[in-house]
Design an enzyme around this catalytic site. Structure first.
Site, PDB file in Angstrom:
ATOM      1  N   ASP A  67      36.343  22.162  44.335  1.00 59.27           N
ATOM      2  CA  ASP A  67      35.840  21.047  45.140  1.00 59.27           C
ATOM      3  C   ASP A  67      35.238  19.917  44.313  1.00 59.27           C
ATOM      4  O   ASP A  67      35.256  18.766  44.741  1.00 59.27           O
ATOM      5  CB  ASP A  67      34.849  21.528  46.201  1.00 59.27           C
ATOM      6  N   GLY A 513      49.220  51.557  25.881  1.00 63.58           N
ATOM      7  CA  GLY A 513      47.814  51.375  25.567  1.00 63.58           C
ATOM      8  C   GLY A 513      47.540  50.354  24.487  1.00 63.58           C
ATOM      9  O   GLY A 513      48.417  49.591  24.076  1.00 63.58           O
TER      10      GLY A 513
END
Length: 614
Positions: A67, A513
């Protein structure tokens, strides 16, 4: 004390020269403003900022709407030259701006966020750009000037009236900052930080209040280009430095080796460096962060020097040279084999963006951009002697392995055969960035990595920015190598790649991983494991149409990967492509294994006396 005072005096002179240059440019701008303006010769502050960015060659703006920046984004949307990309989050947007700036040399990256929540999300990416010396402008849309003065309890604030908290935080990760407060100073402030961004190759920060977006200011400053000239070297000091360097060159009887690093790119001396190499013929090597500064097909290029974990012939040639000329060095741990350079100071000359070091003496304000051409002229007569120094050919043949496992020892030489001239090749921190170091790249290829900052997931966002920049500057394919753990951090940006029509080839190393962490500590620890995703479903999940706008593959063997790399339709890269490569959990490039071993040495045994100047 004499050397100290001399250095301080030289620095003072350099600073004064820089300030004189800035004031001259301001005077030139003011002289334009004294002209009688045409009626309506004003511009909104938002348009002033956008026009300055367009003058710097910026065509893409990254960020997330919020905004406090929406009014500004209306101007961006209407601008004829600057396109709003729109990212999935602010961190990815900052990474994309970083990648864009690295590929579009001479321009800058731009990221726009909203106040507080947005700018803090972007800050890790901005810090990485600061660490690695990449010019990025961070625009933060912020509350109006009256709200900042009256301090109401607005959303996105900390609730305690500290509207400057994020500005203060940004000061730690940007070289220059501006908070626009009025029309009178807005143009000059915008010009100041943009100049600092380009000249220092560092990020800068701009607070743009909502009410000033629509405020008009005189447009006449825009007629005067930004003054992007570097401060001039003091001529007397520069001449003395050149004499001192040539004394050492003469003493070395032409046995000089050049070592190039990242700041040769960041501070725009690639052409001066290329001229030096062509006219002298001295052997040249690169630090990891300097990979692709010199075309790796150049016959006097010997490969990557990483201290004690270098190839034996490279280590011997660099460390035994009678004189080492370092250009744009950044001596971080991963860039130096954990500080294992064996290059004595008394045999070393260092050229940086704003200083020169000759053995034990530092000359502040003597930058390499202006020094290099003069040094080339002096060293050119040594070409015959320099050419007699042998340079090992930098090659990496594909090894013969009696199995079908896609090993790191086999992978990196094999993909090296897939690369083409003008490819942009990006390697994620850790496994990929270490693996690809020993792989020679074609001439005119561009290599990106983030070895100093090392933020996991950086490459996904950076690939977006790099691919957009590559399309603009005439480069070809964008190719990314990234681990499964890193991808999970920033994977959303694949959707933006498809929205923007860029078509990278993404090689995912699926070894279940965090491999780099396993080798540092915890080979079998659960905290280094990740959830295995259905990787080849990602592109369609993010909006792609398999076989039309995207294509995904899984390869489990050498034969499968080799066949894919030999497929012309795959190599054309006419759509975004995702390749999941199944690899062993506990395999890693030899360079990463060696670095991890060195990183386990107690700190008391690590030399910390190395500098990290540009």
């Amino acid at each position: 004390m004499t050397n100290f005072h001399s250095a301080m005096s030289t620095q003072l002179v350099a600073n004064l020269q820089s300030e004189i240059g800035r004031l001259r440019h301001e005077l030139q701008t003011v002289s334009h403003e004294d002209e009688v303006p045409a009626a309506g010769d004003t511009v909104f502050i938002a348009d002033y900022l956008l026009e300055r960015l367009a003058q710097l060659g910026v065509t893409q703006m990254f960020g997330v709407p919020g905004d406090f920046n929406l009014a500004f984004l209306d101007y961006v949307e209407d601008h004829p030259k600057i396109n709003w990309v729109g990212n999935c989050n602010e961190l990815n947007a900052a990474y994309a701006a970083d990648g864009y700036a690295r590929v579009k040399e001479g321009s800058i990256g731009v990221v726009t966020t909203t106040f507080g929540v947005g700018e803090l999300s972007a800050m890790n990416g901005i810090a990485g750009a600061f660490s690695e010396q990449v010019p990025v402008l961070h625009i933060a849309g912020v509350p109006s000037t009256s709200q900042q003065k009256n301090k109401p309890m607005l959303h996105h604030t900390l609730g305690d009236g500290r509207f400057d908290a994020y500005f203060k935080a940004s000061q730690q990760f940007t070289i220059s900052q501006a908070t626009l407060t009025d029309a009178a100073s807005a143009g000059a402030e915008i010009d100041r930080i943009l100049t600092d961004c380009v000249v220092t190759a560092r990020p800068v920060y701009l607070m743009l209040p909502t009410d000033l977006v629509h405020t008009k200011i005189p447009a006449k400053r825009l007629r005067t280009p930004l003054n992007l000239d570097l401060p001039a070297n003091d001529p007397d000091t520069e001449e003395f430095v050149l004499d001192e360097i040539m004394k050492l060159v003469d003493q070395a009887n032409g046995d000089v080796v050049i070592l190039v690093d990242a700041c040769a790119i960041r501070h725009n001396v690639k052409s001066e460096l290329a001229d030096l190499l062509k006219k002298t013929g001295f052997p040249v090597y690169a630090a990891p962060m300097g990979k692709s500064v010199i075309p790796e097909t150049y016959d006097r290029y010997g490969g990557i020097y990483i201290g004690s974990i270098s190839r034996p012939e490279i280590k011997e040639n660099v460390e035994n040279a009678k004189l080492l000329l370092s250009v744009g060095g950044l001596k971080s741990d991963f860039n130096t084999g954990n500080f294992t350079y064996h290059t004595p100071t008394n045999r070393t000359i260092e050229l940086h963006s704003d200083n020169t070091r000759v053995q034990f003496a530092s000359y502040h304000g003597i930058g390499m951009k202006q020094l290099l051409p003069k040094l080339t002229a002096r060293m050119q007569p040594l070409h015959l002697d320099a050419s007699a120094i042998s340079v090992p050919k930098f090659i990496s043949p594909v090894p013969k392995e009696d199995n079908e496992i896609i090993s790191h020892a086999w992978l990196w030489p094999r993909v090296g055969e897939f690369f083409r001239s003008k490819d942009v090749i990006i390697a994620e921190t850790g496994t990929s960035s270490f693996g690809i170091l020993e792989t020679p790249l074609p001439g005119d290829a561009v290599f990106l990595s983030q070895i100093l900052w090392g933020s996991i997931g950086w490459t996904i966002g950076s690939t977006l920015g790099a691919a957009l920049a590559a399309r603009e500057v005439g480069l070809k394919r964008t190719i990314l190598f990234v681990g499964d753990g890193s991808t999970q951090v920033t994977v959303q940006e694949l959707s933006v790649m498809m929205k923007m029509g860029v078509k990278p080839i993404i090689f995912l190393l699926n070894n279940r991983g965090y491999t780099v962490e396993r080798f540092l500590h915890g080979q079998t620890a659960k905290y280094n494991d990740i959830t295995n995703w259905r990787w080849t479903s990602l592109l369609t999940a993010f909006g792609g149409i398999e076989g039309e706008t995207c294509q995904s593959y899984t390869v489990r063997t050498k034969t499968e990967l080799d066949a894919l790399l030999n497929t012309e339709s795959f190599a054309r890269a006419d759509k975004i492509q995702f390749v999941e490569m199944i690899m062993e959990m506990h395999d890693a490039p030899k360079g990463l294994k060696a670095q991890a071993k060195l990183s386990g040495i107690p700190n008391k045994n690590i030399s910390v006396g190395l500098n990290t100047d540009a």
